[in-house]
Design an enzyme around this catalytic site. Structure first.
Site, PDB file in Angstrom:
ATOM      1  N   GLY A  11       0.738  -1.194  -0.025  1.00 18.65           N
ATOM      2  CA  GLY A  11      -0.194   0.158   0.139  1.00 18.65           C
ATOM      3  C   GLY A  11       0.769   1.469   0.530  1.00 18.65           C
ATOM      4  O   GLY A  11       1.884   1.168   0.894  1.00 18.65           O
ATOM      5  N   ARG A  25      19.265  10.827  -4.099  1.00 14.69           N
ATOM      6  CA  ARG A  25      20.231  12.190  -3.599  1.00 14.69           C
ATOM      7  C   ARG A  25      21.139  11.589  -2.782  1.00 14.69           C
ATOM      8  O   ARG A  25      22.820  11.758  -3.046  1.00 14.69           O
ATOM      9  CB  ARG A  25      19.540  13.181  -3.053  1.00 14.69           C
ATOM     10  N   ARG A  72       0.927  -5.143  -4.851  1.00 13.89           N
ATOM     11  CA  ARG A  72       1.120  -6.561  -4.824  1.00 13.89           C
ATOM     12  C   ARG A  72       1.579  -8.087  -5.781  1.00 13.89           C
ATOM     13  O   ARG A  72       1.431  -7.980  -6.550  1.00 13.89           O
ATOM     14  CB  ARG A  72       0.231  -7.109  -3.710  1.00 13.89           C
ATOM     15  N   ASP A 103       4.387  -4.182   6.131  1.00 15.38           N
ATOM     16  CA  ASP A 103       5.250  -5.618   6.206  1.00 15.38           C
ATOM     17  C   ASP A 103       4.977  -6.663   5.455  1.00 15.38           C
ATOM     18  O   ASP A 103       6.070  -7.325   5.294  1.00 15.38           O
ATOM     19  CB  ASP A 103       3.408  -6.499   7.264  1.00 15.38           C
ATOM     20  N   GLY A 104       4.335  -6.323   4.071  1.00  8.96           N
ATOM     21  CA  GLY A 104       4.576  -7.504   2.905  1.00  8.96           C
ATOM     22  C   GLY A 104       5.806  -7.185   2.680  1.00  8.96           C
ATOM     23  O   GLY A 104       6.583  -8.350   2.062  1.00  8.96           O
ATOM     24  N   THR A 125       4.224   2.931   5.594  1.00  5.33           N
ATOM     25  CA  THR A 125       3.043   2.674   5.428  1.00  5.33           C
ATOM     26  C   THR A 125       1.703   3.507   6.709  1.00  5.33           C
ATOM     27  O   THR A 125       2.594   4.458   7.619  1.00  5.33           O
ATOM     28  CB  THR A 125       2.644   0.879   6.869  1.00  5.33           C
ATOM     29  N   ASP A 127      -0.431   2.514   8.494  1.00  3.12           N
ATOM     30  CA  ASP A 127      -0.685   1.861   9.366  1.00  3.12           C
ATOM     31  C   ASP A 127       0.055   2.152  11.122  1.00  3.12           C
ATOM     32  O   ASP A 127      -0.399   1.075  12.027  1.00  3.12           O
ATOM     33  CB  ASP A 127      -0.452   0.687   9.267  1.00  3.12           C
ATOM     34  N   ASP A 129       2.435  -0.385  11.959  1.00  2.00           N
ATOM     35  CA  ASP A 129       2.647  -1.755  12.375  1.00  2.00           C
ATOM     36  C   ASP A 129       3.803  -2.103  12.511  1.00  2.00           C
ATOM     37  O   ASP A 129       3.387  -3.445  12.378  1.00  2.00           O
ATOM     38  CB  ASP A 129       0.974  -2.081  11.969  1.00  2.00           C
ATOM     39  N   ARG A 162     -27.028  13.641  16.084  1.00  2.00           N
ATOM     40  CA  ARG A 162     -26.742  11.886  16.204  1.00  2.00           C
ATOM     41  C   ARG A 162     -25.355  11.770  16.608  1.00  2.00           C
ATOM     42  O   ARG A 162     -24.012  12.466  16.459  1.00  2.00           O
ATOM     43  CB  ARG A 162     -26.510  12.248  14.514  1.00  2.00           C
ATOM     44  N   ARG A 171      -5.316  -1.889   9.407  1.00  2.00           N
ATOM     45  CA  ARG A 171      -5.129  -3.224   9.117  1.00  2.00           C
ATOM     46  C   ARG A 171      -5.495  -3.581  10.358  1.00  2.00           C
ATOM     47  O   ARG A 171      -6.753  -3.688  11.176  1.00  2.00           O
ATOM     48  CB  ARG A 171      -3.214  -3.225   8.502  1.00  2.00           C
ATOM     49  N   ARG A 243     -25.489   7.477  12.025  1.00  2.00           N
ATOM     50  CA  ARG A 243     -24.826   7.532  10.875  1.00  2.00           C
ATOM     51  C   ARG A 243     -23.386   7.115  10.870  1.00  2.00           C
ATOM     52  O   ARG A 243     -22.652   7.611  11.914  1.00  2.00           O
ATOM     53  CB  ARG A 243     -25.359   8.951  10.346  1.00  2.00           C
ATOM     54  N   ARG A 252      -4.962   7.141   2.337  1.00  3.37           N
ATOM     55  CA  ARG A 252      -3.414   7.017   2.050  1.00  3.37           C
ATOM     56  C   ARG A 252      -3.171   7.955   1.643  1.00  3.37           C
ATOM     57  O   ARG A 252      -1.649   8.273   0.847  1.00  3.37           O
ATOM     58  CB  ARG A 252      -3.668   6.141   1.458  1.00  3.37           C
TER      59      ARG A 252
END
Length: 319
Positions: A11, A25, A72, A103-104, A125, A127, A129, A162, A171, A243, A252
């Site tokens: 991502g 550079r 990916r 991670d990936g 990332t 996330d 994480d 509301r 993730r 809502r 992102r």
């Protein structure tokens, strides 16, 4: 080392471009040739590789996304796919690789390292994480995007009296939800790292209504459940009209914040330094504002931990 490669994978995140710029550079400053690999590990396997010059990374420091594109790649999870990638690198005489991603992406860099090819992982990332770093590139920008959205949603929530349920990305990590919820004054924050109590949430909402509170904001991390699912359970518990707002991939995008630009520049440059010093198989990060690096083979034995002090504070301030 005379030639290195750089790729972005998985991502995209705001700040990847400043990281690529720093790698290119910094390397050229030290008379090292740099090759950009377009389309992540898929581009590596297919040989979509081009040499980058100083001008190649001009005017990108403020741009979101990644100029090298991302994808990916299931094939790269196999030994055969990894070997194809190494063959492409060897064909061009590329002696080390900087991998920017989550991670990936790190798993791909780890696989190359296990086969003897020197890689350095740079955490990119939203996330937040990745173990071995306090912050990942893109987290701060995504966080500010979410906070901006919460502020706007609060205006509508107040006008219509509301309860709004806002679903954010992350993730399996709750960092975006926690930080954005605390900064945005959310009444309830749901994160994967902590089980939630519906009775407690319902009681907090009812207490607020009884004292004349006009609206409520609930932030749900996607790793907990969907906003739709939570709204259904909340309706059963309180019968309140809610809502839903799912922020999605807007988190992102966007121009990276100053924090992410500086972080990306520091980490990208540090990755090059490690390769120049013959230190492959590392993962760079920042801890207590100091640059650090860890063995990428061991990084998966470490676990990213959320700051539970922040979570407890958010509950204390949302009474």
């Amino acid at each position: 080392m005379k030639r290195i490669g750089v790729l972005t994978s998985g991502g995209d995140s705001p700040g990847m471009n400043p990281a690529v710029r720093a790698v290119v550079r910094k390397a050229i400053f030290h008379n090292i040739e740099v090759f950009g690999i377009y389309g992540g590990y898929t581009g590596l396997i297919n040989g979509n590789i081009k040499q980058l010059e100083l001008g190649s990374v001009g005017d990108i420091i403020h741009r979101g996304g990644t100029m090298l594109y991302s994808a990916r790649c299931e094939e790269f999870k196999t030994k055969e796919g990894q070997q194809k990638g190494i063959e492409q690198l060897n064909k061009l005489g590329i002696e080390g690789l900087v991998v920017i991603g989550g991670d990936g992406s790190y798993r791909g860099a780890k696989a190359l390292t296990e086969q003897g090819y020197p890689c350095v992982g740079v955490p990119g990332t939203i996330d937040n994480d990745i173990a071995g770093t306090d912050y990942t590139i893109g987290f701060d920008t995504a966080l500010n995007t979410v906070i901006d959205a919460i502020d706007k949603i609060r205006d509508t929530a107040t006008s219509h009296e509301r309860t709004f349920i806002i679903e954010v990305m992350g993730r399996d990590a709750g960092d975006i939800a926690l930080w954005a919820g605390l900064a945005g004054g959310a009444e309830t924050i749901l994160i994967p790292e902590e089980n939630y109590n519906m009775e407690e949430i319902a009681a907090r909402l009812k207490s607020g209504h009884e004292r004349g509170k006009k609206h409520s904001i609930i932030v749900v991390a996607e790793g907990v459940c969907s906003a739709t699912e939570f709204a259904k359970h909340l309706k059963e518990a309180t019968n309140y009209d809610t809502r839903i707002s799912v922020l999605g991939h807007i988190q992102r995008g966007g121009s990276p914040t100053a924090f992410d630009r500086v972080l990306a520049s520091r980490l990208g440059a540090r990755a090059v330094e490690l390769l120049l010093n013959g230190k492959g198989g590392r993962a760079v990060g920042i801890e207590k504002n100091e640059l650090v690096d860890y063995d990428i083979l061991e990084i998966f034995n470490r676990k990213h931990k959320i700051d539970m002090n922040l979570f407890n504070l958010s509950k204390e301030l949302s009474i």
